[in-house]
Scaffold this motif. Structure first.
Motif, PDB file in Angstrom:
ATOM      1  N   ALA A  43      -0.585 -17.258  -7.095  1.00 45.82           N
ATOM      2  CA  ALA A  43      -1.870 -17.271  -7.786  1.00 45.82           C
ATOM      3  C   ALA A  43      -2.303 -15.865  -8.161  1.00 45.82           C
ATOM      4  CB  ALA A  43      -2.926 -17.939  -6.914  1.00 45.82           C
ATOM      5  N   ALA A  44      -1.749 -14.831  -7.538  1.00 48.12           N
ATOM      6  CA  ALA A  44      -2.098 -13.451  -7.847  1.00 48.12           C
ATOM      7  C   ALA A  44      -1.239 -12.949  -8.999  1.00 48.12           C
ATOM      8  CB  ALA A  44      -1.897 -12.589  -6.602  1.00 48.12           C
ATOM      9  N   HIS A  45      -1.428 -11.627  -9.332  1.00 47.31           N
ATOM     10  CA  HIS A  45      -0.652 -11.009 -10.413  1.00 47.31           C
ATOM     11  C   HIS A  45      -0.763 -11.836 -11.710  1.00 47.31           C
ATOM     12  CE1 HIS A  45       1.171  -9.793  -6.575  1.00 47.31           C
ATOM     13  NE2 HIS A  45       1.424  -8.629  -7.174  1.00 47.31           N
ATOM     14  N   THR A  46      -1.981 -11.829 -12.271  1.00 47.99           N
ATOM     15  CA  THR A  46      -2.247 -12.658 -13.454  1.00 47.99           C
ATOM     16  C   THR A  46      -2.368 -11.769 -14.702  1.00 47.99           C
ATOM     17  OG1 THR A  46      -3.442 -14.199 -12.045  1.00 47.99           O
ATOM     18  CG2 THR A  46      -3.756 -14.412 -14.433  1.00 47.99           C
ATOM     19  N   PRO A  47      -1.341 -11.752 -15.538  1.00 44.82           N
ATOM     20  CA  PRO A  47      -1.443 -10.995 -16.805  1.00 44.82           C
ATOM     21  C   PRO A  47      -1.955 -11.912 -17.924  1.00 44.82           C
ATOM     22  CG  PRO A  47       0.826 -11.631 -16.447  1.00 44.82           C
ATOM     23  CD  PRO A  47       0.026 -12.232 -15.300  1.00 44.82           C
ATOM     24  N   THR A  48      -3.054 -11.540 -18.513  1.00 42.23           N
ATOM     25  CA  THR A  48      -3.617 -12.293 -19.639  1.00 42.23           C
ATOM     26  C   THR A  48      -3.728 -11.357 -20.828  1.00 42.23           C
ATOM     27  OG1 THR A  48      -4.888 -13.678 -18.115  1.00 42.23           O
ATOM     28  CG2 THR A  48      -5.542 -13.700 -20.434  1.00 42.23           C
ATOM     29  N   TRP A  49      -3.177 -11.779 -21.984  1.00 44.38           N
ATOM     30  CA  TRP A  49      -3.272 -10.944 -23.174  1.00 44.38           C
ATOM     31  C   TRP A  49      -3.260 -11.826 -24.415  1.00 44.38           C
ATOM     32  CZ3 TRP A  49       1.303  -8.826 -26.126  1.00 44.38           C
ATOM     33  CH2 TRP A  49       2.472  -9.598 -25.920  1.00 44.38           C
ATOM     34  N   ALA A  50      -3.798 -11.278 -25.486  1.00 45.44           N
ATOM     35  CA  ALA A  50      -3.910 -12.023 -26.738  1.00 45.44           C
ATOM     36  C   ALA A  50      -3.603 -11.094 -27.902  1.00 45.44           C
ATOM     37  CB  ALA A  50      -5.309 -12.612 -26.893  1.00 45.44           C
ATOM     38  N   VAL A  51      -3.004 -11.670 -28.955  1.00 44.91           N
ATOM     39  CA  VAL A  51      -2.609 -10.897 -30.149  1.00 44.91           C
ATOM     40  C   VAL A  51      -3.165 -11.587 -31.376  1.00 44.91           C
ATOM     41  CG1 VAL A  51      -0.691 -10.048 -31.535  1.00 44.91           C
ATOM     42  CG2 VAL A  51      -0.505 -10.056 -29.039  1.00 44.91           C
ATOM     43  N   THR A  52      -3.879 -10.834 -32.212  1.00 49.23           N
ATOM     44  CA  THR A  52      -4.343 -11.333 -33.504  1.00 49.23           C
ATOM     45  C   THR A  52      -3.600 -10.580 -34.610  1.00 49.23           C
ATOM     46  OG1 THR A  52      -6.149  -9.731 -33.688  1.00 49.23           O
ATOM     47  CG2 THR A  52      -6.613 -11.770 -32.482  1.00 49.23           C
ATOM     48  N   CYS A  53      -4.061 -10.739 -35.849  1.00 46.86           N
ATOM     49  CA  CYS A  53      -3.381 -10.061 -36.955  1.00 46.86           C
ATOM     50  C   CYS A  53      -3.640  -8.561 -36.964  1.00 46.86           C
ATOM     51  CB  CYS A  53      -3.808 -10.671 -38.285  1.00 46.86           C
ATOM     52  SG  CYS A  53      -5.531 -10.313 -38.735  1.00 46.86           S
ATOM     53  N   SER A  54      -4.674  -8.106 -36.218  1.00 48.13           N
ATOM     54  CA  SER A  54      -5.032  -6.690 -36.295  1.00 48.13           C
ATOM     55  C   SER A  54      -5.174  -5.994 -34.950  1.00 48.13           C
ATOM     56  CB  SER A  54      -6.363  -6.537 -37.058  1.00 48.13           C
ATOM     57  OG  SER A  54      -7.400  -7.233 -36.390  1.00 48.13           O
ATOM     58  N   GLU A  55      -5.212  -6.753 -33.810  1.00 52.20           N
ATOM     59  CA  GLU A  55      -5.461  -6.093 -32.534  1.00 52.20           C
ATOM     60  C   GLU A  55      -4.852  -6.861 -31.371  1.00 52.20           C
ATOM     61  OE1 GLU A  55      -9.697  -5.922 -32.602  1.00 52.20           O
ATOM     62  OE2 GLU A  55      -9.934  -7.935 -31.744  1.00 52.20           O
ATOM     63  N   VAL A  56      -4.792  -6.160 -30.231  1.00 48.21           N
ATOM     64  CA  VAL A  56      -4.237  -6.726 -29.001  1.00 48.21           C
ATOM     65  C   VAL A  56      -5.229  -6.477 -27.876  1.00 48.21           C
ATOM     66  CG1 VAL A  56      -2.334  -6.661 -27.349  1.00 48.21           C
ATOM     67  CG2 VAL A  56      -1.875  -6.288 -29.779  1.00 48.21           C
ATOM     68  N   THR A  57      -5.550  -7.530 -27.107  1.00 47.93           N
ATOM     69  CA  THR A  57      -6.412  -7.400 -25.936  1.00 47.93           C
ATOM     70  C   THR A  57      -5.597  -7.712 -24.692  1.00 47.93           C
ATOM     71  OG1 THR A  57      -7.152  -9.685 -26.205  1.00 47.93           O
ATOM     72  CG2 THR A  57      -8.525  -7.952 -27.177  1.00 47.93           C
ATOM     73  N   LEU A  58      -5.932  -7.018 -23.597  1.00 44.87           N
ATOM     74  CA  LEU A  58      -5.124  -7.099 -22.380  1.00 44.87           C
ATOM     75  C   LEU A  58      -6.044  -7.162 -21.166  1.00 44.87           C
ATOM     76  CD1 LEU A  58      -2.170  -6.965 -21.344  1.00 44.87           C
ATOM     77  CD2 LEU A  58      -2.449  -4.485 -21.201  1.00 44.87           C
ATOM     78  N   ASN A  59      -5.724  -8.072 -20.207  1.00 46.17           N
ATOM     79  CA  ASN A  59      -6.504  -8.200 -18.976  1.00 46.17           C
ATOM     80  C   ASN A  59      -5.554  -8.578 -17.833  1.00 46.17           C
ATOM     81  OD1 ASN A  59      -8.736  -8.298 -17.281  1.00 46.17           O
ATOM     82  ND2 ASN A  59      -9.148 -10.458 -17.712  1.00 46.17           N
ATOM     83  N   LEU A  60      -5.305  -7.625 -16.937  1.00 46.46           N
ATOM     84  CA  LEU A  60      -4.405  -7.827 -15.795  1.00 46.46           C
ATOM     85  C   LEU A  60      -5.259  -7.858 -14.530  1.00 46.46           C
ATOM     86  CD1 LEU A  60      -1.660  -5.223 -16.791  1.00 46.46           C
ATOM     87  CD2 LEU A  60      -1.830  -7.625 -17.471  1.00 46.46           C
TER      88      LEU A  60
END
Length: 214
Positions: free
Chosen positions: A33-50
């Motif tokens: 349940a730990a070590h959760t990488p969450t990220w998203a990619v659009t046409c212009s940017e990338v968001t990251l939440n670890l």
């Protein structure tokens, strides 16, 4: 009814084994349940939440464009990491592949390597409406002129070079003076001849008389 002591011991051992097994399952499920990488990619940017990484180990994260530059150079973090400002993708006219690499410091089994596709951004600005071009000159309604015939080898006489028409004599013009012989000329000639003959006859008869007298 009296339950034998041996039965109580067997039941207690079974319960203890069940508790140990449940505790082991919880412990084994805890790291999952730990070590959760969450990220998203659009046409212009990338968001990251670890989140939920080990704070006692040194973890690393890298975000890059496949075949291009790094959007986020290798960065070390502890328990959590997130992008306060989205990572900006470069302008592109075709899809880009973005790669995320997370290396967990406590165990390689928690490390992550994932890719996502960044689509091409659609232009929201409406294209200008084409306007009809105004012709600079009004279209002519006259039929096209026929081809000019080539001039002949011998130019024909034009109307301006035509001979002038003869002038008819006017009836009111005075008669012209006679320049030649008229119809009375033979009569005058005959009278003159008769006078000459008569004079010659008279002269002859006078001479004849004179010669006869001598």
């Amino acid at each position: 009814m009296t339950i034998p002591r041996r039965s109580w011991r067997g039941a207690g051992a079974f319960a203890a084994a069940a508790v140990v097994g449940l505790a082991g399952g919880v412990l084994s499920a805890g790291p999952a349940a730990a070590h959760t990488p969450t990220w998203a990619v659009t046409c212009s940017e990338v968001t990251l939440n670890l989140t939920a990484y080990s704070g006692d180990a040194t973890n690393e994260v890298t975000v890059s464009v496949v075949g291009g530059d790094d959007l986020l150079a290798t960065t070390k973090f502890g328990r959590d990491f997130s992008t306060k400002t989205p990572l900006q993708l470069p302008d592109h006219d075709k899809e880009l592949t973005v790669r995320l690499v997370v290396k967990a410091g406590d165990s390689d089994k928690y490390s992550v390597e994932d890719t996502k596709t960044a689509p091409v951004c659609e232009d929201d600005t409406p294209s200008p409406t084409p306007t009809e071009a105004t012709p600079s000159e009004a279209p002519s309604t006259k039929p096209p002129a026929s081809e000019t015939p080539e001039p002949s080898a011998t130019p024909s006489e034009t109307a301006s070079e035509a001979a002038p028409a003869p002038v008819e004599p006017s009836n009111s013009a005075p008669d012209l003076a006679e320049t030649g012989s008229s119809s009375a000329t033979p009569v005058i000639g005959g009278a003159a001849l008769a006078v000459l003959l008569a004079g010659g006859g008279i002269l002859w008869s006078v001479r004849k008389r004179r010669s006869a007298q001598h």
